[in-house]
Design a protein around this motif. Sequence first.
Motif, PDB file in Angstrom:
ATOM      1  N   THR A 119      -8.069  -0.050   4.803  1.00  0.00           N
ATOM      2  CA  THR A 119      -8.205   1.685   5.354  1.00  0.00           C
ATOM      3  C   THR A 119      -8.570   2.500   4.056  1.00  0.00           C
ATOM      4  O   THR A 119      -7.674   3.474   3.732  1.00  0.00           O
ATOM      5  CB  THR A 119      -6.040   1.731   4.797  1.00  0.00           C
ATOM      6  OG1 THR A 119      -5.444   1.330   3.404  1.00  0.00           O
ATOM      7  CG2 THR A 119      -5.133   1.039   5.562  1.00  0.00           C
ATOM      8  N   GLU A 120      -9.970   2.586   3.929  1.00  0.00           N
ATOM      9  CA  GLU A 120     -11.019   3.274   2.634  1.00  0.00           C
ATOM     10  C   GLU A 120     -10.739   4.358   3.642  1.00  0.00           C
ATOM     11  O   GLU A 120     -11.317   5.398   3.183  1.00  0.00           O
ATOM     12  CB  GLU A 120     -11.927   2.572   2.636  1.00  0.00           C
ATOM     13  CG  GLU A 120     -12.729   2.241   3.739  1.00  0.00           C
ATOM     14  CD  GLU A 120     -12.513   0.288   4.008  1.00  0.00           C
ATOM     15  OE1 GLU A 120     -13.216  -0.162   4.086  1.00  0.00           O
ATOM     16  OE2 GLU A 120     -11.786   0.114   3.750  1.00  0.00           O
ATOM     17  N   LEU A 127       0.152   4.188   1.455  1.00  0.00           N
ATOM     18  CA  LEU A 127       0.603   4.901   3.511  1.00  0.00           C
ATOM     19  C   LEU A 127       1.616   5.242   3.433  1.00  0.00           C
ATOM     20  O   LEU A 127       1.373   5.969   5.150  1.00  0.00           O
ATOM     21  CB  LEU A 127       0.125   3.414   3.947  1.00  0.00           C
ATOM     22  CG  LEU A 127      -0.700   3.374   4.885  1.00  0.00           C
ATOM     23  CD1 LEU A 127      -1.861   4.124   5.495  1.00  0.00           C
ATOM     24  CD2 LEU A 127      -0.459   1.378   6.065  1.00  0.00           C
ATOM     25  N   ASN A 184       0.756  -1.483  -0.110  1.00  0.00           N
ATOM     26  CA  ASN A 184      -0.191  -0.103   0.366  1.00  0.00           C
ATOM     27  C   ASN A 184       0.715   1.141  -0.272  1.00  0.00           C
ATOM     28  O   ASN A 184       1.182   2.205   1.021  1.00  0.00           O
ATOM     29  CB  ASN A 184      -1.103  -0.116   1.098  1.00  0.00           C
ATOM     30  CG  ASN A 184      -1.801   1.149   1.109  1.00  0.00           C
ATOM     31  OD1 ASN A 184      -1.918   1.803   0.212  1.00  0.00           O
ATOM     32  ND2 ASN A 184      -3.007   0.790   2.510  1.00  0.00           N
ATOM     33  N   ALA A 244      -5.510   5.753  -3.795  1.00  0.00           N
ATOM     34  CA  ALA A 244      -5.846   6.597  -2.658  1.00  0.00           C
ATOM     35  C   ALA A 244      -7.482   7.307  -2.859  1.00  0.00           C
ATOM     36  O   ALA A 244      -7.448   7.854  -2.157  1.00  0.00           O
ATOM     37  CB  ALA A 244      -5.175   7.836  -2.641  1.00  0.00           C
ATOM     38  N   ALA A 262      -8.748   8.230   2.921  1.00  0.00           N
ATOM     39  CA  ALA A 262      -8.561   8.254   1.782  1.00  0.00           C
ATOM     40  C   ALA A 262      -8.706   9.793   1.556  1.00  0.00           C
ATOM     41  O   ALA A 262      -7.618  10.278   1.197  1.00  0.00           O
ATOM     42  CB  ALA A 262      -9.460   7.878   0.943  1.00  0.00           C
ATOM     43  N   GLN A 282      -8.360   2.208  -1.877  1.00  0.00           N
ATOM     44  CA  GLN A 282      -7.922   1.249  -0.316  1.00  0.00           C
ATOM     45  C   GLN A 282      -8.646   0.714   1.072  1.00  0.00           C
ATOM     46  O   GLN A 282      -7.964  -0.310   1.280  1.00  0.00           O
ATOM     47  CB  GLN A 282      -8.031   2.795   0.123  1.00  0.00           C
ATOM     48  CG  GLN A 282      -6.984   3.802   0.028  1.00  0.00           C
ATOM     49  CD  GLN A 282      -5.534   3.248   0.291  1.00  0.00           C
ATOM     50  OE1 GLN A 282      -5.778   3.131   1.577  1.00  0.00           O
ATOM     51  NE2 GLN A 282      -4.267   3.255  -1.145  1.00  0.00           N
TER      52      GLN A 282
END
Length: 340
Positions: free
Chosen positions: A99-100, A58, A55, A89, A103, A94
Amino acid sequence: MLTEHPRFSLLRSAAEQRILLLDGAMGSMIQQYELEEKDFRGERFARHPKDLKGNNELLCLTRPDVILAIHRAYLDAGSDILETNTFGATSIAQADYGTEDLAYELNMAAAQLARRAADEFSTPERQRFVAGAIGPTNRTASISPDVNNPGFRAVSFDDLEAAYYEQVRGLADGGSDIFLVETIFDTLNAKAALFAIDRYCETVGMRYPVMLSVTVTDASGRTLSGQTVEAFWISVRHAQPFSVGLNCALGAQEMRPYLATLSRIADCAVSCYPNAGLPNEFGEYDETPHEMACVLEDFARSGFVNILGGCCGSTPDHIRHMAEHVKNAKPRAWSAEPVA
């Protein structure tokens, strides 16, 4: 009536005076750091339930030093425009990592890092610009992911537009000068991004310069969703972009006929940032900085381009060679009406 972004005129003036240089690949540079899972997690995400390695966006939160160093390396090599580390992103992309909900924060942090680096290298005589990178997401609005159900769609236009709006807001709040909708393989996705940009600009009362970059997937000369370069331009021209161009999928030499066509019909600036050749059997890119720069110099001498850079496999060395090869080339002239 929207007012122009205060740096729009600076960008336009710079593009009229010389060929501008984008940066090169972000992912290829991150790979050189050989980061591990702990680098992606940091302290904040130490207990996150999903794997986070890969990712790259991140890292703007957990290893900002790496992203800032890459930005500085490209600026030192001669880049005029930095792309934010935000290709994936959106909340949609994500979601694969759980990990949405980050954003907006990811986009703002990424733009702040690029803004910091660009300001460090800017001078009154030569300004550096930040392009908020908006990728295609990992879902398509006009293509079914299920070969047995061609009418199925994994995402709706409204869902895409909402995700893009959140991304655009973060990129703007972090200090982006430009919105760059790139690696377009499904034009309907791109239209959702353009709709989100328009909605944001209307909300804040300011018009940002927009760059569009489409991906021709193979020697057929078409995008994944089936459009030729000509058809793509006709379908997005209404957005009045600052630039339109080609990136990814192909090496520079393979892009030439499609770039020539786009240069002939577009009534805006034209960009090109190809991969460093085609991938070898190991998925690596072998085209040297000198080899790539020679091809792009031909594009410049042929009057095809206003903006050059690199995509997959390219590095600061590729940008440094480009800068040397095109420093005396004149930028392509463009006007309100396309050349017949």
